[in-house]
Design a protein around this motif. Structure first.
Motif, mmCIF file in Angstrom:
data_model
loop_
_atom_site.group_PDB
_atom_site.id
_atom_site.type_symbol
_atom_site.label_atom_id
_atom_site.label_comp_id
_atom_site.label_asym_id
_atom_site.label_seq_id
_atom_site.Cartn_x
_atom_site.Cartn_y
_atom_site.Cartn_z
ATOM 1 N N CYS A 20 0.821 -1.214 0.000
ATOM 2 C CA CYS A 20 0.000 0.000 0.000
ATOM 3 C C CYS A 20 0.853 1.263 0.000
ATOM 4 C CB CYS A 20 -0.973 -0.001 1.176
ATOM 5 S SG CYS A 20 -0.206 0.087 2.795
ATOM 6 N N PHE A 21 2.140 1.126 0.255
ATOM 7 C CA PHE A 21 3.033 2.284 0.286
ATOM 8 C C PHE A 21 3.866 2.429 -0.986
ATOM 9 C CE2 PHE A 21 2.338 1.243 4.822
ATOM 10 C CZ PHE A 21 1.630 2.383 5.159
ATOM 11 N N LEU A 22 3.587 1.607 -2.003
ATOM 12 C CA LEU A 22 4.251 1.801 -3.290
ATOM 13 C C LEU A 22 3.756 3.105 -3.894
ATOM 14 C CD1 LEU A 22 3.984 -1.766 -4.826
ATOM 15 C CD2 LEU A 22 6.119 -0.526 -4.401
ATOM 16 N N ASN A 23 4.652 3.979 -4.225
ATOM 17 C CA ASN A 23 4.281 5.254 -4.816
ATOM 18 C C ASN A 23 4.282 5.154 -6.334
ATOM 19 O OD1 ASN A 23 3.781 6.953 -2.545
ATOM 20 N ND2 ASN A 23 5.984 6.914 -2.121
ATOM 21 N N HIS A 24 3.507 6.055 -6.944
ATOM 22 C CA HIS A 24 3.404 6.134 -8.399
ATOM 23 C C HIS A 24 4.618 6.836 -8.995
ATOM 24 C CE1 HIS A 24 1.954 7.090 -12.404
ATOM 25 N NE2 HIS A 24 2.380 8.324 -12.165
ATOM 26 N N CYS A 25 5.004 6.398 -10.181
ATOM 27 C CA CYS A 25 5.984 7.109 -10.988
ATOM 28 C C CYS A 25 5.616 6.880 -12.449
ATOM 29 C CB CYS A 25 7.394 6.596 -10.714
ATOM 30 S SG CYS A 25 8.673 7.533 -11.592
ATOM 31 N N CYS A 26 5.700 7.931 -13.258
ATOM 32 C CA CYS A 26 5.399 7.797 -14.691
ATOM 33 C C CYS A 26 6.476 7.002 -15.423
ATOM 34 C CB CYS A 26 5.226 9.183 -15.317
ATOM 35 S SG CYS A 26 3.707 10.009 -14.758
ATOM 36 N N ARG A 27 7.653 6.868 -14.817
ATOM 37 C CA ARG A 27 8.706 5.974 -15.314
ATOM 38 C C ARG A 27 9.090 5.049 -14.159
ATOM 39 N NH1 ARG A 27 13.382 8.974 -18.471
ATOM 40 N NH2 ARG A 27 13.025 10.573 -16.937
ATOM 41 N N PRO A 28 8.248 4.049 -13.901
ATOM 42 C CA PRO A 28 8.454 3.192 -12.726
ATOM 43 C C PRO A 28 9.667 2.287 -12.885
ATOM 44 C CG PRO A 28 6.780 2.253 -14.135
ATOM 45 C CD PRO A 28 7.125 3.603 -14.727
ATOM 46 N N ASN A 29 10.201 1.849 -11.738
ATOM 47 C CA ASN A 29 11.290 0.868 -11.769
ATOM 48 C C ASN A 29 10.786 -0.524 -11.403
ATOM 49 O OD1 ASN A 29 10.963 1.067 -8.996
ATOM 50 N ND2 ASN A 29 12.920 2.091 -8.639
ATOM 51 N N ALA A 30 9.485 -0.638 -11.109
ATOM 52 C CA ALA A 30 8.876 -1.927 -10.787
ATOM 53 C C ALA A 30 7.544 -2.037 -11.526
ATOM 54 C CB ALA A 30 8.670 -2.077 -9.284
ATOM 55 N N MET A 31 7.080 -3.253 -11.656
ATOM 56 C CA MET A 31 5.818 -3.528 -12.340
ATOM 57 C C MET A 31 5.036 -4.502 -11.476
ATOM 58 S SD MET A 31 3.804 -3.026 -14.931
ATOM 59 C CE MET A 31 4.847 -2.071 -16.009
ATOM 60 N N ARG A 32 3.735 -4.405 -11.578
ATOM 61 C CA ARG A 32 2.851 -5.310 -10.864
ATOM 62 C C ARG A 32 2.204 -6.219 -11.896
ATOM 63 N NH1 ARG A 32 -2.356 -5.639 -10.195
ATOM 64 N NH2 ARG A 32 -2.881 -3.683 -11.200
ATOM 65 N N SER A 33 2.180 -7.492 -11.589
ATOM 66 C CA SER A 33 1.453 -8.459 -12.417
ATOM 67 C C SER A 33 0.615 -9.272 -11.448
ATOM 68 C CB SER A 33 2.426 -9.353 -13.189
ATOM 69 O OG SER A 33 1.719 -10.257 -14.018
ATOM 70 N N GLY A 34 -0.692 -9.028 -11.456
ATOM 71 C CA GLY A 34 -1.530 -9.628 -10.416
ATOM 72 C C GLY A 34 -1.095 -9.050 -9.084
ATOM 73 N N VAL A 35 -0.735 -9.903 -8.152
ATOM 74 C CA VAL A 35 -0.284 -9.425 -6.842
ATOM 75 C C VAL A 35 1.240 -9.439 -6.713
ATOM 76 C CG1 VAL A 35 -2.413 -10.060 -5.649
ATOM 77 C CG2 VAL A 35 -0.545 -11.722 -5.805
ATOM 78 N N LYS A 36 1.931 -9.898 -7.743
ATOM 79 C CA LYS A 36 3.392 -9.948 -7.693
ATOM 80 C C LYS A 36 3.983 -8.632 -8.174
ATOM 81 C CE LYS A 36 3.544 -14.889 -8.405
ATOM 82 N NZ LYS A 36 3.896 -15.954 -9.330
ATOM 83 N N VAL A 37 4.976 -8.151 -7.434
ATOM 84 C CA VAL A 37 5.714 -6.947 -7.805
ATOM 85 C C VAL A 37 7.118 -7.406 -8.169
ATOM 86 C CG1 VAL A 37 6.597 -4.711 -7.011
ATOM 87 C CG2 VAL A 37 4.347 -5.520 -6.237
ATOM 88 N N PHE A 38 7.580 -6.994 -9.350
ATOM 89 C CA PHE A 38 8.916 -7.372 -9.792
ATOM 90 C C PHE A 38 9.623 -6.153 -10.368
ATOM 91 C CE2 PHE A 38 6.046 -8.031 -13.301
ATOM 92 C CZ PHE A 38 6.725 -7.499 -14.388
ATOM 93 N N ALA A 39 10.941 -6.235 -10.446
ATOM 94 C CA ALA A 39 11.735 -5.120 -10.960
ATOM 95 C C ALA A 39 11.509 -4.969 -12.460
ATOM 96 C CB ALA A 39 13.214 -5.338 -10.657
ATOM 97 N N TRP A 40 11.165 -3.783 -12.877
ATOM 98 C CA TRP A 40 10.969 -3.434 -14.287
ATOM 99 C C TRP A 40 12.305 -2.999 -14.886
ATOM 100 C CZ3 TRP A 40 7.347 -4.099 -17.815
ATOM 101 C CH2 TRP A 40 7.190 -3.214 -18.871
ATOM 102 N N SER A 41 13.139 -2.393 -14.048
ATOM 103 C CA SER A 41 14.505 -1.998 -14.413
ATOM 104 C C SER A 41 15.378 -2.297 -13.200
ATOM 105 C CB SER A 41 14.553 -0.512 -14.778
ATOM 106 O OG SER A 41 14.145 0.283 -13.687
#
Length: 164
Positions: free
Chosen positions: A70-91
């Motif tokens: 719930c504390f993941l903040n938004h960024c227009c160029r994120p370094n992580a991605m969410r797929s379902g409930v899993k969060v993984f590094a985008w970069s």
């Protein structure tokens, strides 16, 4: 529960999620946990805190996200991605770096959002469909079913209109 992230102050954004170690692109970071599910017409009855920690599950339903997700903040160029409930590094994410996602991945409204990510003009359309076509294409494999279905419908409508 032990995570490779911690929650602490992220400046004007309030609390944020920060990496306790480096993550390579594609690497699993943590699983977001959903709390109570609510019908979207009930959102106005929730506390301000719960309203800040919502995730759209479909056009009618949202879930209150539990810590640390719930504390993941938004960024227009994120370094992580969410797929379902899993969060993984985008970069690549360095130890101590804030982990961010793009909230528009599962948003459908047309409201303008104030954004303090530093990678945009400061106001964005809070919707997957407000993203440019290239970004939609990058995000689409990770988007929830209700977004992919709507994307197919809109793409089909555009194709039909062009053919006429």
């Amino acid at each position: 529960m032990i995570w490779d992230v911690e929650v602490h102050q992220a400046g004007e954004k309030g609390l944020g999620v920060f990496a306790l170690r480096a993550f390579a692109p594609g690497e699993f970071i943590f699983r977001r946990r959903h709390g109570r599910r609510v019908q979207n017409q009930e959102i106005a009855t929730l506390s301000t805190v719960d309203q800040m920690h919502l995730c759209e599950l479909d056009a009618d339903t949202s879930a209150i996200i539990q810590p640390p997700g719930c504390f993941l903040n938004h960024c227009c160029r994120p370094n992580a991605m969410r797929s379902g409930v899993k969060v993984f590094a985008w970069s690549s994410i360095s130890m101590g770096e804030e982990v961010t996602i793009d909230y528009r991945l599962n948003a459908t409204g047309e409201d303008l959002w104030e954004c303090s990510c530093g990678h945009c003009p400061g106001r964005i359309v809070g919707s997957f469909f407000g993203l440019d076509a290239d970004t939609q294409g990058l995000y689409l494999p990770f988007a929830p079913l209700f977004i992919t279905s709507e994307h197919r419908r809109r793409s089909s409508a555009k194709s039909t209109a062009r053919a006429q």
